[in-house]
Design an enzyme around this catalytic site. Structure first.
Site, short mmCIF file in Angstrom:
data_model
loop_
_atom_site.label_atom_id
_atom_site.label_comp_id
_atom_site.label_asym_id
_atom_site.label_seq_id
_atom_site.Cartn_x
_atom_site.Cartn_y
_atom_site.Cartn_z
N SER A 179 0.79 -1.22 0.00
CA SER A 179 0.00 0.00 0.00
C SER A 179 0.83 1.27 0.00
CB SER A 179 -0.96 0.00 1.19
OG SER A 179 -0.26 -0.23 2.39
N HIS A 207 -5.12 -3.14 -3.14
CA HIS A 207 -4.67 -2.16 -4.13
C HIS A 207 -4.56 -2.75 -5.53
CE1 HIS A 207 -3.93 0.93 -1.16
NE2 HIS A 207 -3.50 -0.04 -0.38
N LYS A 238 -11.53 1.10 -2.55
CA LYS A 238 -10.47 1.70 -3.37
C LYS A 238 -10.91 1.70 -4.84
CE LYS A 238 -7.38 1.12 0.36
NZ LYS A 238 -6.71 0.17 1.23
C1 LIG Z 1 -6.83 0.02 2.66
C2 LIG Z 1 -6.34 -1.32 2.98
C3 LIG Z 1 -7.10 -2.18 3.76
C4 LIG Z 1 -8.33 -1.72 4.48
O1 LIG Z 1 -9.40 -1.60 3.61
P1 LIG Z 1 -10.64 -0.66 4.02
O2 LIG Z 1 -11.74 -1.17 3.18
O3 LIG Z 1 -10.22 0.73 3.71
O4 LIG Z 1 -10.87 -0.86 5.48
C5 LIG Z 1 -6.65 -3.47 3.94
N1 LIG Z 1 -5.51 -3.90 3.37
C6 LIG Z 1 -4.73 -3.09 2.63
C7 LIG Z 1 -3.48 -3.62 2.02
C8 LIG Z 1 -5.13 -1.78 2.41
O5 LIG Z 1 -4.36 -0.97 1.72
#
Ligand SMILES: *Cc1c(COP(=O)(O)O)cnc(C)c1O
Length: 392
Positions: A179, A207, A238
């Site tokens: 991330s 991602h 995302k």
């Molecule tokens: C953003 C993220 C999460 C969390 O996801 P949300 O839906 O925003 O709670 C989990 N794992 C990774 C690698 C992330 O980047």
């Protein structure tokens, strides 16, 4: 409570305080945010496919809101499991070519729930040092031994698998695309190691879901490795532009999660409007290929432009483009200089990233035009030069 003030002062001295900035979507301008009087190119959000403001998703959410109301009323195991949940999970399983799927409230809770359901005392969870905080927290919740291997270091992972060979079970967990670094995990080697050591492999596609694969299935599918992965986790917050998360795997896995995953059991089901929005986004992720193609082309071009400007960008081809500056104060000054140039980007500091690796994290979106990004690269170069940000 005076100790809190003392601690806050210490954080301030290290340029480590965080604060909430208010960002409004810029009216009529996809890929831009409004901050006070200023309109900024948004290189800080994770809206990779530019779906967060898609009218079809908003319309689907609106219809469900008017038909079904605001809240789901209870957890899914009590009374909150409305018909659209099951339909969405069937569609997710088809998309992921898995036997079954389960929707969670968000990615954070999905990681907590899965890890805590699959590992416990007497087990070992092997986790890349740069994995997301939600994975780290899931391991804490599970009470299993936490074995951290050096970033993408498969030899170190092998040593730890050997060391924990007498554990009851071994779970290997990794981000597919990291991330804060934007590089990829060596998934083929991870599949081989998990087979060799009889471990379970869980991949977090937060991602990469929507971003890679012919229909946005993620990096595992793009590499043809999906059948070697036991647990696929991804988020709808995302690339999908909505909110929520999924877990895909065998029917047995999903049945087990329904018995054991505490974040699923002890929290209210997502509102019906959110489920409707996700279902619409799932269609768009699969059918609007141009978004993925534009994002891939933008990512290549943007990385190249920053590289030519003398900035050291991280490896990989993802839409996450970090520029590591090292110390926290420089990262904050870089962020301010970028804002003065009309660009919103995140200054990421410890503990989110290791000490001494503070960075600006640029994230791209299919909502940006090539002109937006070419112009941004020039302005980033100007800001970096003014600050004397370490060049290559
Ligand atoms: C953003 C993220 C999460 C969390 O996801 P949300 O839906 O925003 O709670 C989990 N794992 C990774 C690698 C992330 O980047």
């Amino acid at each position: 409570m005076k100790w809190i003030e003392d601690e806050l002062r210490k954080l301030e001295e290290q340029s480590l305080t965080r604060s909430l900035q208010t960002n409004a979507p810029a009216p009529g301008r996809q890929g831009y945010v409004q901050r006070g009087q200023q309109t900024l190119l948004d290189l800080s959000s994770n809206d990779y496919l530019g779906l967060a403001r898609h009218p079809a998703i908003a319309a689907a959410m609106n219809r469900a809101l008017l038909a079904e109301g605001a809240g789901s009323g209870a957890s899914r195991l009590v009374a909150g499991n409305r018909p659209p949940y099951g339909r969405l999970e069937e569609a997710l399983a088809v998309w992921q070519q898995s036997e079954a799927a389960l929707v969670f409230a968000n990615g954070y809770m999905a990681n907590l729930g899965v890890i805590q359901a699959l590992a416990g005392r007497g087990d070992a969870v092997l986790s890349d040092r740069l994995n997301h905080a939600s994975i780290v927290d899931g391991i804490g919740l599970s009470r299993a031994a936490h074995a951290r291997y050096r970033h993408n270091d498969m030899e170190h992972l092998r040593q730890l698998l050997h060391k924990h060979r007498d554990a009851r079970r071994r779970l290997i967990v990794t981000d597919a695309v990291y991330s804060m670094d934007g590089d990829q995990a060596p998934l083929a080697e991870l599949v081989a190691l998990k087979q060799e050591y009889g471990a379970i492999l869980m991949v977090d596609e937060a991602h990469s879901g929507g971003v890679y694969g012919a229909r946005g299935e993620g990096l595992c599918h793009a590499l043809g490795l999906q059948s070697g992965v036991d647990v696929h986790v991804g988020t709808f917050s995302k690339a999908f532009g909505v909110y929520g998360a999924y877990v895909c795997g065998s029917r047995t896995l999903i049945r087990w999660l329904i018995q054991k995953a505490r974040p699923l059991i002890y929290s209210t089901a997502l509102p019906p409007s959110v489920i409707a929005g996700i279902a619409e986004a799932l269609n768009l992720v699969q059918t609007e290929r141009w978004r993925r193609e534009r994002l891939a082309a933008s990512s290549r071009q943007f990385r190249l432009s920053l590289h030519r400007a003398g900035l050291q960008v991280g490896p990989g081809d993802s839409p996450i483009v970090p520029v590591v500056v090292g110390d926290n104060a420089t990262a904050l000054r870089f962020r301010s200089a970028l804002e003065a140039e009309g660009i919103a980007a995140a200054a990421v500091r410890p503990p989110t990233v290791p000490d001494g690796t503070a960075r600006i994290r640029f994230s791209l979106s299919a909502a940006h035009t090539p002109e937006d990004l070419a112009d941004a690269a020039r302005r980033i170069e100007r800001a970096a030069l003014r600050l004397g940000v370490p060049a290559r």
